[in-house]
Design an enzyme around this catalytic site. Structure first.
Site, PDB file in Angstrom:
ATOM      1  N   SER A   1       0.835  -1.197   0.000  1.00 29.28           N
ATOM      2  CA  SER A   1       0.000   0.000   0.000  1.00 29.28           C
ATOM      3  C   SER A   1       0.876   1.257   0.000  1.00 29.28           C
ATOM      4  O   SER A   1       1.606   1.493  -0.955  1.00 29.28           O
ATOM      5  CB  SER A   1      -0.960  -0.034   1.190  1.00 29.28           C
ATOM      6  OG  SER A   1      -1.956   0.953   1.078  1.00 29.28           O
TER       7      SER A   1
ATOM      8  N   ASP B   1     -10.081  -5.217  -3.957  1.00 27.73           N
ATOM      9  CA  ASP B   1      -9.448  -4.105  -3.238  1.00 27.73           C
ATOM     10  C   ASP B   1     -10.343  -2.876  -3.373  1.00 27.73           C
ATOM     11  O   ASP B   1     -10.477  -2.313  -4.459  1.00 27.73           O
ATOM     12  CB  ASP B   1      -8.063  -3.817  -3.824  1.00 27.73           C
ATOM     13  CG  ASP B   1      -7.255  -2.836  -2.985  1.00 27.73           C
ATOM     14  OD1 ASP B   1      -7.866  -1.984  -2.320  1.00 27.73           O
ATOM     15  OD2 ASP B   1      -6.021  -2.922  -3.017  1.00 27.73           O
TER      16      ASP B   1
ATOM     17  N   HIS C   1      -7.617  -5.517  -0.088  1.00 35.06           N
ATOM     18  CA  HIS C   1      -6.469  -4.640   0.081  1.00 35.06           C
ATOM     19  C   HIS C   1      -5.437  -5.212   1.044  1.00 35.06           C
ATOM     20  O   HIS C   1      -4.242  -4.941   0.903  1.00 35.06           O
ATOM     21  CB  HIS C   1      -6.935  -3.261   0.560  1.00 35.06           C
ATOM     22  CG  HIS C   1      -5.848  -2.231   0.565  1.00 35.06           C
ATOM     23  ND1 HIS C   1      -5.228  -1.810  -0.594  1.00 35.06           N
ATOM     24  CD2 HIS C   1      -5.252  -1.548   1.585  1.00 35.06           C
ATOM     25  CE1 HIS C   1      -4.305  -0.906  -0.293  1.00 35.06           C
ATOM     26  NE2 HIS C   1      -4.301  -0.736   1.019  1.00 35.06           N
TER      27      HIS C   1
END
Length: 256
Positions: free
Chosen positions: A106, A203, A233
């Site tokens: 991320s 996600d 995610h």
């Protein structure tokens, strides 16, 4: 939980880190560095699982907490992308030998790209997991309503709901403004090493258009995107974790 060591940055921040030293044939391979996400820490599922795999194969491995995260010093609300990228650069320079394979999750994907842009000689390869480059601008700021932008201007912060905590995310003006100084999708981005991007179809935080945009934008000779059906995610289900290690192994093999 393993007790961390601490690295003091030039700014006086104390960065908690844990380093696994290489053994046997693994000592001849590039080390692996895990870079976590926004408000995450180095005790997460992906970091610990990768450390276990690296240890089993005798690979050097480094995980750490950005300032304001986990066991490191400072207040999270005082931090920003530039600070966290500097934390990463300094602890890697001090605690890792030679070029490393960066595994960024991320926000860690964005940090990895900043390191690759500023210090390409220290990067042997890159694995991005649901990578979120430029998210402070393209997701947060662009997603703010007129009311939220006015609130940010008046108070210097906005509270956003979180899918991962009962507490809201407090987004500061400093985070947004500093993010604009560290964007990677607006100027040339050369990635002269193997890059593997992993993304899930489920996600809801980072759309699939983000890694597609990154692939289109970057100057790279060996860059691939793998899309995992059903992954979210977090990308931390058992099949996701094995895919991450496969990507690390593929990058390693590509280095000869």
């Amino acid at each position: 939980m393993t007790a961390p060591h601490f690295h003091s940055t030039t700014e006086g921040r104390r960065i908690a880190y844990i380093r696994t030293m290489p053994e046997g044939d693994g000592a001849n391979l590039p080390g692996i560095v895990f870079l976590g996400g926004f408000r995450s820490d180095m005790e997460g599922t992906k970091a610990l699982w990768l450390e276990e795999r690296a240890r089993a194969e005798g690979r050097a491995f480094l995980r750490f907490d950005y300032s304001g995260h986990g066991q490191s010093s400072e207040d999270f609300l005082d931090g920003c992308i530039g600070d966290w990228a500097s934390d990463a650069a300094q602890v890697i320079a001090a605690q890792a030998m030679g070029p490393q394979i960066l595994v960024g999750s991320s926000m860690g994907g964005w940090i990895s790209l900043l390191l690759a842009r500023e210090r390409p000689e220290r990067v042997a390869g890159l694995v991005g997991i649901a990578a979120a480059p430029d998210f402070t601008e393209d997701s947060m700021w662009e997603g703010f309503s007129d009311k939220q932008r006015a609130e940010m201007e008046a108070t210097g912060r906005v509270a956003l709901p979180s899918d991962y905590s009962d507490e809201p995310y407090i987004i500061t003006a400093r985070l947004i403004e500093d993010g604009r100084r560290n964007l990677v999708l607006r100027s040339p981005l050369r990635l002269p090493f193997p890059v593997r991007l992993l993304h899930g179809t489920d996600d809801t935080d980072v759309p699939l258009t983000v890694p597609m945009r990154l692939i289109s934008h970057a100057q790279a000779h060996d860059m691939r995107l793998t899309v995992m059906k059903g992954a979210d995610h977090r990308f931390s289900a058992a099949t996701d974790l094995h895919l991450i290690w496969s990507a690390v192994a593929e990058v390693t093999a590509s280095l000869g």
